[in-house]
Each structure stands twice: as structure tokens, then as C-alpha cells.
Design a protein around this motif. Structure first.
Motif, PDB file in Angstrom:
ATOM      1  N   PRO A   1     -24.831   2.188 -31.428  1.00  0.00           N
ATOM      2  CA  PRO A   1     -24.232   1.664 -32.654  1.00  0.00           C
ATOM      3  C   PRO A   1     -24.745   0.278 -33.010  1.00  0.00           C
ATOM      4  O   PRO A   1     -25.362  -0.387 -32.193  1.00  0.00           O
TER       5      PRO A   1
ATOM      6  N   THR B   1     -14.527   0.793 -34.696  1.00  0.00           N
ATOM      7  CA  THR B   1     -15.781   1.526 -34.748  1.00  0.00           C
ATOM      8  C   THR B   1     -16.875   0.688 -35.370  1.00  0.00           C
ATOM      9  O   THR B   1     -16.622  -0.171 -36.211  1.00  0.00           O
ATOM     10  N   TYR B   2     -18.095   0.964 -34.941  1.00  0.00           N
ATOM     11  CA  TYR B   2     -19.279   0.332 -35.505  1.00  0.00           C
ATOM     12  C   TYR B   2     -20.178   1.438 -36.049  1.00  0.00           C
ATOM     13  O   TYR B   2     -20.117   2.583 -35.613  1.00  0.00           O
ATOM     14  N   PRO B   3     -21.026   1.105 -37.017  1.00  0.00           N
ATOM     15  CA  PRO B   3     -21.822   2.154 -37.668  1.00  0.00           C
ATOM     16  C   PRO B   3     -22.958   2.707 -36.820  1.00  0.00           C
ATOM     17  O   PRO B   3     -23.568   1.987 -36.027  1.00  0.00           O
TER      18      PRO B   3
ATOM     19  N   ASP C   1     -11.176  -4.476 -38.048  1.00  0.00           N
ATOM     20  CA  ASP C   1     -12.141  -3.378 -38.027  1.00  0.00           C
ATOM     21  C   ASP C   1     -12.904  -3.342 -36.706  1.00  0.00           C
ATOM     22  O   ASP C   1     -14.109  -3.198 -36.658  1.00  0.00           O
TER      23      ASP C   1
ATOM     24  N   LYS D   1     -19.526   6.029 -39.383  1.00  0.00           N
ATOM     25  CA  LYS D   1     -18.734   5.373 -38.339  1.00  0.00           C
ATOM     26  C   LYS D   1     -18.085   6.391 -37.410  1.00  0.00           C
ATOM     27  O   LYS D   1     -17.396   6.012 -36.469  1.00  0.00           O
TER      28      LYS D   1
ATOM     29  N   ILE E   1     -22.751  -3.497 -40.510  1.00  0.00           N
ATOM     30  CA  ILE E   1     -23.099  -2.467 -41.484  1.00  0.00           C
ATOM     31  C   ILE E   1     -24.269  -2.906 -42.345  1.00  0.00           C
ATOM     32  O   ILE E   1     -25.043  -2.078 -42.851  1.00  0.00           O
TER      33      ILE E   1
ATOM     34  N   SER F   1     -25.783   6.776 -42.717  1.00  0.00           N
ATOM     35  CA  SER F   1     -24.959   5.960 -41.820  1.00  0.00           C
ATOM     36  C   SER F   1     -23.552   6.540 -41.739  1.00  0.00           C
ATOM     37  O   SER F   1     -23.051   7.136 -42.706  1.00  0.00           O
TER      38      SER F   1
END
Length: 626
Positions: free
Chosen positions: A134, A103-105, A100, A122, A138, A120
Motif C-alpha cells: 500500500p 486503510t491506505y490505497p 482515516d 482502498k 492517495i 486505485s
């Protein structure tokens, strides 16, 4: 066989000697590796040189490369950026990847709506809305969102709400004081907008003191006017804002921000641990486990980790403390470009920073141990399930710890051999494997051959037990003295009867089952006491593993004897054919039969062969025919 028009040797020769990125592909045109190079020709050619220095992973990679592409860049930094982008796009199997890591949130505010939502996501889209972040975790986003909803009462629904229009009746969030119900017109667009502005100021990192002082003034004003309920609500909001600022500071990336990275590994698995320090204290940590690293050294793993982790959208601190890694100068320049400020990479040598650095490594070991333990427990759970099923089906009173499996291999009775493999708690124990060359049986008689190898196995066992009892042998040095809980034979009722007859002669009581196959030579099930058992698919998978393993071990031994016999008895007799030429001939033609059928032109293609030795082979086999 794969046919391709791509000539690797030629394409390497025309590669430019400039910086760039190379893309390796397999037979299905899947991208399996992406790398960068200061000199493309030099770097790519290194993969295809025969050298013992290649790791197991690199050898596996090269074996699967059918073609490659390349992209020339202006410099190494540009190559690094492009490499990171392509790795994220293709997720090649031979690159070290973070799970994963794409992408980061973010926290999103939909300011293009009359009553904006805060949530929130992504997905960062240029849609005119506000995005904050970002964040590399999460969990931190969820905590901030929980505080925002608790203290600011913004809506969380997806209803389209227009100013001055009642869309629906207030829901349970309004009744539990978690929303101001703009859907029913209970708050104006202007008042709601003020709340959104406050949230934006907090997430933008505006002066904490300014916002808190402003709220305190409002709180005291309400208190002076004896409006205690409003004063209490603002007091609670102040506490919530303090918590939000505290969560925000974890990933602020300010002047006093530091990340500590270290690694611990066991052979084919490694764990990279990251500690986040903000304003001198540890405020969070993350770990990443890498499996099947197949010979990659720590420097390479750390290099790939830093590119993947900070190449995403995680906040970048001012100082990153890590072990030494490859291409450090270029990666540091790339990180500086990405963060738009100076970021320092250091390796602690002493003092408090070194102590913390060592602590990170210690935690990496703990997390890897936990991962391996969980992985083992999952495996044991699965194994215990089918072993318990096997115990119940056979009506055995005790647990099945040791299983021995037997098989016979021969061709028309020649080079007849037997094999014994051992499974402890469902796992093969290769140190206990044994093989037998059949001595007393002439011709293809599997039943008598099975009786011979089982007899020899238990004769050895009883002799060892006697020596142990008399003190002549230590138990740990015995090769046969441990008896199995269950015996499996590759065959049906005849093979079972042969083994049971031997056991009866030694007065030994051990359950014996036969592993049988279907018409397509696939494992079908077990026979016990002349009946085929009804077993689960999981147990069939295990029996298949055992049957395949005992067959593999038997046929490997049989082939080695057959090759020795063929090589020694036939090729030794040919003039001008020494050990090197014998080996080269068998490597090239695969069998003596292939050598017999070869023409002189075919023989001359073998590296060590010349015309004289080739003519000797032709003359020898032509003479044998007459």
C-alpha cells in the motif's frame, strides 16, 4: 442514575497478573478506550486510584467507565498487535486516533478479466487479482495512475469486455489517445496482456535498467526501420516509466529509507510531522493534528501515533527517527514482525540528522499554527456574520466589538445579586466579568435591582475616566472605563426601560436590547424599542449563549451567598458541629433542609459524624420547631 451489576472493585481483584488488553465501556456499552498491559491487574487498578497525577483526559475517562473487559495474551508483543487491531475496529473516543488511519490505497490490476483494468482502491480483497502497495498517500497513487494511463493506454471503464466480442463503439478516450479501445476489438488480448505485464513489472519493482534497456532497444530498432512514430511513442513511454519509478521510490522502504517524526504542541492541541527520506533526499511529508489531548504528554502521543500510523498498511522504512516514547522496545519488536525485517528506532543527538530532526519539529509548529489560524478564521467568520446581522438590525453605524449583558438573581428578594458578562467580538472575556451584591433594594424588585447595578457600573466608569484624565490612573488598570457598543439585559421592556433611564441620567447613549424566552424557558429572541426583532437562527444561537452565560454567572454568585448565609447562620449555632462537620453535612445532604429532615441513622452515615454530634443536630432542630 445508572444501575449496573458490574462491580469494578471486585472485577479488578480477580484480574490476572499477566499480559493482555483491557477494553473500557461506558453506560451505553460503547467501547471508549482500549489499552495494553504487561500486568492487567496492576495497570487497570491504576485508573481507579485517587491520585493528582491523572491527566484531565484520564479523569474524564474514569468518570465514564461503567464496566471493562479483558483479553489475556501470551506476551506483550501479542498484546500490542491485538490492541492495534481493536483500536481500529472500535475507534474509541479516548484513544489517540489518526484520521482515516484504517486503510491506505493500493493499485489493483484485474487479471481475472480478458482485458484487465488498472485502478486505485482502498479495499484489499483476496479475489485472485493483483494488488500493489500500500501507499501512505492517495496523491502518490493518483500521480502513478495518471502516468500509467498516459503512457500505457489501458482502459479505465467498467465495461465487461470479452476477447473477440465488440462490446461498444470506441469512446472519447480512444479518440484522445488515452485508450487502445479493446471494447471495439482494436487491440488483441495478447498485445493488451503484454502491456499489463509491463505495468506489473514496474509496480513490482523489477530492475529499472532492464526494462528501460529493453525499451531502448525497441526504440532504436523502430528508428533504424524509419518507423519514427513508433520510436517516438516508445521514447515517451521511457520517460513515463522513469517518472513512475521515481514516485515508487518515495515509499519503497528500502535500505536507504528513513522517516523523521517530531511533534509540536500548544496546550490541548498537537501536530505530528513526518518527513520521508529516500536515498538521502526528502521526497515527501505528512502532518497530523490532534485536538483535545487533555494532558497527554509527548511520549504518549508519539507512542500512539507510531502504533496507529505504522499499524495501518503504510510502507515501513529501515530507520525511524523520533523523540523518545513509551514502550519503545515492544513497539520496535512489533514493527520488525510486521515488516519482516529489522527496523531501527533512533533519536538524533547531533550532526545533520539532528538538524533535519529539528527542522521537522519546526514544520510541525508551522502546520499547527496554520491549523489554529484557519480554525480561528472560521470562528471569526461565523462570529462576524451574526454580529454584522445584529448591527444591521439595530441600524448601528459602527461595528459591534463589545457587548455587556446583565441579569438579576434572588429567591423572594433574599441574597439578591446582579451580574455583568462581557463578549468581545462574539467571544466571552471572563477577565471583564463583574458581579454586584444588591444593597439599596429590599424584596424581589428586578427593575430597581437592574437600575442599581447599571448605575454602579457607570458611576465607577465615570470616576475612572476622570482619574485617567487627571493622570491618577493608567487606562490599562481601569475596570469599568471601557464602554460597551451594546447592552443586553435578561428580561423584557421593563428591564430595558430601567437601564435606559439610568443611561439617560448619565447622558450616555448606548443601544439596549432585552433577551426574552418562550413558555419552555428557551431563548426566543430580542426586544428593541418595544418591538421583538425578526432574527436568524445563527443569531438566536449567539443570544442564547449570552443569556445562558450571564444567568450562570448570576446564579453561581447567588448560590455562594445563600450557602454562606445558611451555613453561617444556622449550623454555626449547633453544639459539637465544627467547620469540617458543617462541610461534610452539606456535601452529604446538599442543603440545610436535607439535614433538618435526616434521622439519626442518616446522620451517622456522614463520615465525620458520631452519635453525640448527631443527637446535637436532632435536639437543635426539634427545639427550633417548638
Amino acid at each position: 442514575m445508572v444501575f449496573t451489576l458490574f462491580d469494578i472493585k471486585y472485577n479488578i481483584s480477580i484480574l490476572p497478573e499477566s499480559p493482555g488488553v483491557y477494553i473500557m465501556k461506558d453506560k451505553d456499552e460503547n467501547v471508549i478506550y482500549v489499552g495494553k498491559a504487561k500486568n492487567l491487574r496492576k495497570r487497570v487498578s491504576q485508573y481507579f486510584r485517587k491520585t493528582q497525577n491523572h491527566s484531565e483526559k484520564t479523569r474524564s475517562l474514569v468518570k465514564n467507565i461503567i464496566e471493562f473487559e479483558y483479553i489475556v495474551t501470551e506476551n506483550e508483543i501479542e498484546a500490542l498487535i491485538l490492541e492495534d487491531s481493536l483500536i481500529k475496529k472500535y475507534q474509541p473516543k479516548y484513544n489517540i486516533l489518526l484520521k482515516d488511519d484504517k486503510t491506505y490505497p493500493f493499485i489493483k490490476i484485474t487479471i481475472n478479466e480478458d482485458f484487465p483494468r488498472v485502478f486505485s482502491t482502498k479495499n484489499y480483497i483476496k479475489d485472485g487479482n493483483l494488488y500493489f502497495g500500500p501507499f501512505p498517500s492517495i496523491n502518490s497513487v493518483n500521480e502513478i495512475m495518471s502516468l500509467i494511463r498516459s503512457y500505457f493506454l489501458v482502459r479505465s471503464c467498467n465495461i465487461h469486455i470479452k476477447d473477440g466480442v465488440k462490446s461498444c463503439r470506441p469512446c472519447i478516450y480512444y479518440q484522445t489517445k488515452k485508450c487502445n479501445a479493446p471494447c471495439y476489438g482494436l487491440i488483441s488480448k495478447e498485445k493488451y496482456g503484454e502491456i499489463i505485464n509491463e505495468i506489473s513489472d514496474i509496480l513490482n519493482g523489477k530492475s529499472k535498467d532492464y526494462i528501460l534497456n529493453l525499451l531502448k532497444e525497441q526504440m532504436f530498432k523502430h528508428s533504424e526501420n524509419l518507423e519514427y512514430e513508433q520510436a517516438r511513442d516508445i521514447r515517451d513511454k521511457i520517460e513515463g516509466i522513469k517518472l513512475i519509478f521515481e514516485k515508487q521510490s518515495i515509499f519503497s522502504g528500502g535500505e536507504n529509507s528513513e522517516d523523521y517524526i517530531n511533534i509540536f504542541r500548544y496546550d490541548n492541541e498537537a501536530c505530528v510531522q513526518v518527513f520521508f527520506l529516500r536515498n538521502g533526499r526528502v521526497v515527501g511529508r505528512e502532518h497530523f493534528v490532534f485536538e483535545n489531548i487533555m494532558g497527554d504528554n509527548d511520549e504518549h502521543i508519539i507512542e500512539q501515533f507510531i502504533k496507529s500510523y505504522y499499524g495501518g498498511t503504510a510502507q515501513i522504512p529501515s530507520y525511524i527517527y523520533s523523540p523518545e516514547f513509551l514502550d519503545k522496545d515492544n513497539i520496535e519488536k512489533w514493527i520488525n514482525i510486521k515488516s519482516k525485517r529489522k527496523v531501527y528506532f533512533k533519536t538524533p543527538k547531533g550532526g545533520e540528522k539532528k538538524e533535519l530532526f529539528d527542522l521537522v519539529r519546526k514544520n510541525a509548529r508551522v502546520m499547527l499554527d496554520r491549523f489554529k489560524k484557519n480554525k480561528y478564521l472560521c470562528s471569526v467568520d461565523r462570529e462576524s456574520d451574526y454580529l454584522n446581522e445584529l448591527k444591521d438590525i439595530l441600524c448601528m453605524n459602527s461595528k459591534i466589538d463589545r457587548i455587556e449583558a446583565y441579569d438579576i438573581s434572588n429567591i423572594s428578594g433574599f441574597d439578591s445579586v446582579g451580574s455583568m458578562v462581557v463578549f468581545n467580538n462574539g467571544t466571552p472575556n471572563k477577565t471583564q466579568y463583574r458581579r454586584f451584591k444588591i444593597k439599596s433594594v429590599q424584596g424581589p424588585d428586578d427593575y430597581k435591582s437592574m437600575k442599581e447595578i447599571v448605575s454602579r457600573r457607570f458611576e465607577h466608569a465615570l470616576k475612572e475616566i476622570k482619574c485617567i484624565q487627571e493622570g491618577e490612573l493608567e487606562h490599562t488598570y481601569g475596570k469599568f472605563c471601557i464602554f460597551p457598543d451594546l447592552i443586553l439585559v435578561d428580561g423584557g421592556c421593563g428591564h430595558i426601560n430601567a437601564v435606559e433611564e439610568v443611561l439617560k441620567s448619565f447622558n450616555i447613549n448606548i443601544a439596549v436590547c432585552g433577551m426574552v424566552k418562550d413558555d419552555k424557558h428557551r431563548t426566543r429572541g430580542l426586544i428593541y424599542k418595544n418591538q421583538e426583532l425578526n432574527i436568524s437562527s445563527e443569531l438566536i444561537k449567539f443570544i442564547t449563549r449570552v443569556q445562558d452565560e450571564v444567568h450562570r454567572y448570576a446564579i453561581t454568585y447567588h448560590r455562594s451567598l445563600r450557602d454562606k448565609r445558611s451555613l453561617g447562620s444556622i449550623l454555626d449555632e449547633i453544639p459539637n458541629i465544627g467547620s469540617k462537620r458543617r462541610r461534610d453535612l452539606l456535601m452529604y445532604f446538599s442543603s440545610v433542609e436535607g439535614i433538618k429532615k435526616a434521622s439519626i441513622e442518616d446522620l451517622l452515615k456522614v463520615p465525620s459524624m458520631n452519635r453525640s454530634s448527631s443527637e446535637s443536630i436532632l435536639k437543635f432542630f426539634n427545639k427550633s420547631k417548638t
